[in-house]
Design a protein around this motif. Structure first.
Motif, PDB file in Angstrom:
ATOM      1  N   SER A  93       0.805  -1.225   0.000  1.00  0.00           N
ATOM      2  CA  SER A  93       0.000   0.000   0.000  1.00  0.00           C
ATOM      3  C   SER A  93       0.833   1.268   0.000  1.00  0.00           C
ATOM      4  O   SER A  93       0.290   2.356  -0.242  1.00  0.00           O
ATOM      5  CB  SER A  93      -0.941  -0.002   1.209  1.00  0.00           C
ATOM      6  OG  SER A  93      -0.226  -0.268   2.410  1.00  0.00           O
ATOM      7  N   ARG A  94       2.134   1.190   0.254  1.00  0.00           N
ATOM      8  CA  ARG A  94       2.978   2.392   0.209  1.00  0.00           C
ATOM      9  C   ARG A  94       3.409   2.750  -1.209  1.00  0.00           C
ATOM     10  O   ARG A  94       3.935   3.842  -1.432  1.00  0.00           O
ATOM     11  CB  ARG A  94       4.222   2.186   1.075  1.00  0.00           C
ATOM     12  CG  ARG A  94       3.942   2.050   2.555  1.00  0.00           C
ATOM     13  CD  ARG A  94       5.167   1.641   3.316  1.00  0.00           C
ATOM     14  NE  ARG A  94       5.657   0.336   2.879  1.00  0.00           N
ATOM     15  CZ  ARG A  94       6.671  -0.304   3.451  1.00  0.00           C
ATOM     16  NH1 ARG A  94       7.292   0.237   4.467  1.00  0.00           N
ATOM     17  NH2 ARG A  94       7.058  -1.482   2.997  1.00  0.00           N
ATOM     18  N   CYS A  95       3.222   1.834  -2.146  1.00  0.00           N
ATOM     19  CA  CYS A  95       3.618   2.100  -3.536  1.00  0.00           C
ATOM     20  C   CYS A  95       2.818   3.283  -4.082  1.00  0.00           C
ATOM     21  O   CYS A  95       1.602   3.349  -3.930  1.00  0.00           O
ATOM     22  CB  CYS A  95       3.369   0.853  -4.386  1.00  0.00           C
ATOM     23  SG  CYS A  95       3.808   1.032  -6.125  1.00  0.00           S
ATOM     24  N   ASN A  96       3.502   4.220  -4.723  1.00  0.00           N
ATOM     25  CA  ASN A  96       2.834   5.391  -5.261  1.00  0.00           C
ATOM     26  C   ASN A  96       1.804   4.999  -6.318  1.00  0.00           C
ATOM     27  O   ASN A  96       2.032   4.099  -7.132  1.00  0.00           O
ATOM     28  CB  ASN A  96       3.855   6.339  -5.894  1.00  0.00           C
ATOM     29  CG  ASN A  96       4.860   6.867  -4.891  1.00  0.00           C
ATOM     30  OD1 ASN A  96       4.524   7.141  -3.747  1.00  0.00           O
ATOM     31  ND2 ASN A  96       6.111   6.981  -5.306  1.00  0.00           N
ATOM     32  N   LEU A  97       0.665   5.693  -6.304  1.00  0.00           N
ATOM     33  CA  LEU A  97      -0.398   5.405  -7.265  1.00  0.00           C
ATOM     34  C   LEU A  97       0.108   5.535  -8.700  1.00  0.00           C
ATOM     35  O   LEU A  97      -0.202   4.700  -9.559  1.00  0.00           O
ATOM     36  CB  LEU A  97      -1.580   6.348  -7.039  1.00  0.00           C
ATOM     37  CG  LEU A  97      -2.727   6.255  -8.058  1.00  0.00           C
ATOM     38  CD1 LEU A  97      -3.331   4.856  -8.073  1.00  0.00           C
ATOM     39  CD2 LEU A  97      -3.794   7.308  -7.760  1.00  0.00           C
ATOM     40  N   SER A  98       0.882   6.572  -8.983  1.00  0.00           N
ATOM     41  CA  SER A  98       1.372   6.767 -10.348  1.00  0.00           C
ATOM     42  C   SER A  98       2.254   5.607 -10.791  1.00  0.00           C
ATOM     43  O   SER A  98       2.251   5.225 -11.965  1.00  0.00           O
ATOM     44  CB  SER A  98       2.145   8.090 -10.455  1.00  0.00           C
ATOM     45  OG  SER A  98       3.251   8.098  -9.562  1.00  0.00           O
ATOM     46  N   THR A  99       2.987   5.013  -9.855  1.00  0.00           N
ATOM     47  CA  THR A  99       3.831   3.862 -10.179  1.00  0.00           C
ATOM     48  C   THR A  99       2.970   2.656 -10.532  1.00  0.00           C
ATOM     49  O   THR A  99       3.248   1.942 -11.505  1.00  0.00           O
ATOM     50  CB  THR A  99       4.756   3.539  -8.997  1.00  0.00           C
ATOM     51  OG1 THR A  99       5.578   4.678  -8.728  1.00  0.00           O
ATOM     52  CG2 THR A  99       5.641   2.345  -9.310  1.00  0.00           C
ATOM     53  N   ARG A 100       1.930   2.416  -9.755  1.00  0.00           N
ATOM     54  CA  ARG A 100       1.030   1.298 -10.054  1.00  0.00           C
ATOM     55  C   ARG A 100       0.357   1.494 -11.412  1.00  0.00           C
ATOM     56  O   ARG A 100       0.258   0.549 -12.208  1.00  0.00           O
ATOM     57  CB  ARG A 100      -0.027   1.152  -8.958  1.00  0.00           C
ATOM     58  CG  ARG A 100       0.559   0.894  -7.581  1.00  0.00           C
ATOM     59  CD  ARG A 100      -0.424   0.246  -6.640  1.00  0.00           C
ATOM     60  NE  ARG A 100      -1.637   1.003  -6.429  1.00  0.00           N
ATOM     61  CZ  ARG A 100      -1.838   1.834  -5.417  1.00  0.00           C
ATOM     62  NH1 ARG A 100      -0.879   2.054  -4.535  1.00  0.00           N
ATOM     63  NH2 ARG A 100      -2.984   2.442  -5.263  1.00  0.00           N
ATOM     64  N   LEU A 101      -0.076   2.703 -11.685  1.00  0.00           N
ATOM     65  CA  LEU A 101      -0.735   2.969 -12.966  1.00  0.00           C
ATOM     66  C   LEU A 101       0.237   2.801 -14.127  1.00  0.00           C
ATOM     67  O   LEU A 101      -0.145   2.327 -15.206  1.00  0.00           O
ATOM     68  CB  LEU A 101      -1.325   4.377 -12.965  1.00  0.00           C
ATOM     69  CG  LEU A 101      -2.489   4.624 -11.992  1.00  0.00           C
ATOM     70  CD1 LEU A 101      -2.892   6.094 -12.013  1.00  0.00           C
ATOM     71  CD2 LEU A 101      -3.679   3.731 -12.336  1.00  0.00           C
ATOM     72  N   LEU A 102       1.476   3.175 -13.917  1.00  0.00           N
ATOM     73  CA  LEU A 102       2.482   3.029 -14.966  1.00  0.00           C
ATOM     74  C   LEU A 102       2.717   1.557 -15.280  1.00  0.00           C
ATOM     75  O   LEU A 102       2.803   1.163 -16.453  1.00  0.00           O
ATOM     76  CB  LEU A 102       3.780   3.715 -14.537  1.00  0.00           C
ATOM     77  CG  LEU A 102       4.962   3.652 -15.500  1.00  0.00           C
ATOM     78  CD1 LEU A 102       4.570   4.155 -16.885  1.00  0.00           C
ATOM     79  CD2 LEU A 102       6.131   4.459 -14.945  1.00  0.00           C
ATOM     80  N   MET A 103       2.829   0.728 -14.258  1.00  0.00           N
ATOM     81  CA  MET A 103       3.016  -0.702 -14.491  1.00  0.00           C
ATOM     82  C   MET A 103       1.826  -1.287 -15.253  1.00  0.00           C
ATOM     83  O   MET A 103       1.995  -2.087 -16.186  1.00  0.00           O
ATOM     84  CB  MET A 103       3.227  -1.436 -13.159  1.00  0.00           C
ATOM     85  CG  MET A 103       4.582  -1.175 -12.537  1.00  0.00           C
ATOM     86  SD  MET A 103       4.941  -2.233 -11.101  1.00  0.00           S
ATOM     87  CE  MET A 103       4.021  -1.364  -9.821  1.00  0.00           C
ATOM     88  N   GLU A 104       0.633  -0.884 -14.882  1.00  0.00           N
ATOM     89  CA  GLU A 104      -0.557  -1.380 -15.574  1.00  0.00           C
ATOM     90  C   GLU A 104      -0.615  -0.886 -17.011  1.00  0.00           C
ATOM     91  O   GLU A 104      -1.011  -1.627 -17.925  1.00  0.00           O
ATOM     92  CB  GLU A 104      -1.806  -0.973 -14.799  1.00  0.00           C
ATOM     93  CG  GLU A 104      -1.939  -1.713 -13.468  1.00  0.00           C
ATOM     94  CD  GLU A 104      -3.061  -1.175 -12.602  1.00  0.00           C
ATOM     95  OE1 GLU A 104      -3.612  -0.095 -12.929  1.00  0.00           O
ATOM     96  OE2 GLU A 104      -3.394  -1.825 -11.590  1.00  0.00           O
ATOM     97  N   ALA A 105      -0.177   0.347 -17.247  1.00  0.00           N
ATOM     98  CA  ALA A 105      -0.153   0.882 -18.614  1.00  0.00           C
ATOM     99  C   ALA A 105       0.793   0.082 -19.499  1.00  0.00           C
ATOM    100  O   ALA A 105       0.565  -0.054 -20.710  1.00  0.00           O
ATOM    101  CB  ALA A 105       0.257   2.357 -18.601  1.00  0.00           C
TER     102      ALA A 105
END
Length: 328
Positions: A93-105
Motif C-alpha cells: 500500500s505504500r507504492c505510489n499510485l502513479s507507479t502502479r498505474l504506470l506498471m498497468e499501462a
C-alpha cells in the motif's frame, strides 16, 4: 544519433549534478533515472532477466513475478512488455499510485498487499504472496531480487566502473541501501580498485537493514523490514540513517533549484550531506548515487497535505538537514 529497438538499450550513464551550490559541500550526484524505466533498477532488471533466459528458466509460457516497492516493478514491466512476457508485480500500500498505474499501462498485473506479515511486515507479506503464486502455478518465475546475485552484479559491471572512469580520485561513495544490490555491487568493485574508496551506506530510519529497530516508513524505495540476504557489512565503512522528514526536506530543496528527484535520492543526498558536514573535509572527492526521479512522488513527497498529515506542518520549515550516524 542513437537508435534503439528495445527500451532497455538506452540508459544515460554519465550525467552528474554538482550539489555544492545547493548544500554547501562538494558532492557529485550520479543521476540514474534517465532511461525509459526512470530509475537505476533498469540495470538489475535487465541483468536478472537476461541471466534467467541464459539459464533456460524463462520460456514463452513463463509469467515473471517479483516483489517490489515500485521502481523495479516498473523496470520489469517495461522489459516484459518489450520481450512479450507476462509480469505480475506484488507491491504494498505504500507504492505510489502513479507507479502502479504506470506498471498497468505497460501491461503488467499489480497485486497490492495491505496486511503486514507477523514476521517481516509488508515486505514479508509480499514475499509470502509471491511464494503462494509460484506454488499454485509452475509457469511463474520469481527472479527474487533479494537473493539474486545478478542484482548486485549489474552494478559491479556497470555502475561502479562508470563512476571510476569519471572520478579516478574518488574518496567516498554514498549508496542507498534497499535490497543492497547497488551497495554490494559497487562496494565489491571498489574493494578491488587501485585506491581506497570509503563506502557509506545510506539507510532510512525505521529500517532493520543494519540492525535498527523497525519503525514506520511511508516513502517506498530504501530500507527494509527484513535484513537483506545479500548484505555483507564487512564491505561497508559507514552507515548513515536518515529520518523521512529529512528526505522530504532534501527533495524540496533540490526542487527549489529545478531538480525534481525521488524519495530514494532525497534520502541519499540528506545522508551524504550530513556525513560530509560531520567530517568537515572540503578536499574530498565525493559521489552519491541518485536512484530515481521525482515525477512518481508528486502525490506524496511533493504534495503539501500528504506531507503535513504524516510529518507535521513544520517539516518544510527552515530546519537544517540532520541524520544520525550508525556503526557499520
Amino acid at each position: 544519433m542513437p537508435v534503439i529497438s528495445v527500451p532497455q538499450d538506452f540508459n544515460e550513464e554519465e550525467l552528474y549534478v554538482g550539489l555544492e551550490g545547493i548544500f554547501g559541500h562538494p558532492l557529485f550526484l550520479k543521476c540514474e533515472g534517465f532511461n525509459f524505466a526512470g530509475s537505476i533498477k533498469l540495470k538489475a532488471a535487465s541483468e536478472m532477466v537476461e541471466a534467467a533466459e541464459r539459464d533456460g528458466l524463462l520460456t514463452a509460457d513463463s509469467v515473471l513475478v517479483e516483489s517490489s516497492s515500485g521502481n523495479l516493478g516498473v523496470a520489469l514491466s517495461m522489459i516484459a512488455a518489450s520481450k512479450g512476457y507476462r509480469f505480475v508485480c506484488v507491491t504494498d500500500s505504500r507504492c505510489n499510485l502513479s507507479t502502479r498505474l504506470l506498471m498497468e499501462a505497460l501491461g503488467s498485473e499489480v497485486h497490492v498487499v495491505s496486511e503486514p506479515s507477523a514476521v517481516g511486515g509488508l515486505l514479508g507479506a509480499r514475499i509470502d504472496h509471491v511464494r503462494a503464486l509460484c506454488a499454485r502455478d509452475d509457469r511463474y518465475v520469481w527472479l527474487n531480487q533479494y537473493t539474486n546475485p545478478h542484482n548486485g552484479m549489474a552494478h559491479y559491471r556497470r555502475t561502479a566502473p562508470a563512476i571510476a572512469r569519471q572520478f579516478p580520485d574518488l574518496d567516498v561513495l554514498f549508496v542507498g541501501a534497499g535490497t543492497t544490490g547497488t551497495l554490494m555491487g559497487c562496494a565489491r568493485y571498489f574493494r578491488r580498485w587501485h585506491r581506497k574508496v570509503r563506502i557509506v551506506a545510506v539507510d532510512t530510519a525505521g529500517s532493520v537493514t543494519f540492525g535498527g529497530h523497525p519503525g514506520r516508513r511511508m516513502i517506498p524505495g530504501l530500507g527494509t523490514s527484513v535484513r537483506p540476504p545479500q548484505l555483507d557489512e564487512s564491505l561497508v565503512d559507514d552507515v548513515v540513517s536518515v529520518e523521512e522528514a529529512d528526505t522530504i526536506r532534501a527533495c524540496h530543496r533540490l526542487a527549489r533549484r529545478g531538480f525534481l528527484f525521488g524519495g530514494s535520492t532525497g534520502t541519499v543526498v540528506s545522508g551524504a550531506v550530513s556525513w560530509l558536514e560531520r567530517h568537515g573535509q572540503q578536499d574530498l572527492t565525493a559521489v552519491a548515487i541518485a536512484p530515481d526521479l521525482g515525477e512518481r512522488y508528486l502525490e506524496t513527497i511533493y504534495q503539501t497535505n500528504w506531507v503535513h498529515d504524516l510529518y507535521g506542518e513544520g517539516v518544510l520549515g527552515s530546519e537544517p538537514l540532520t541524520a544520525a550516524p550508525r556503526a557499520a
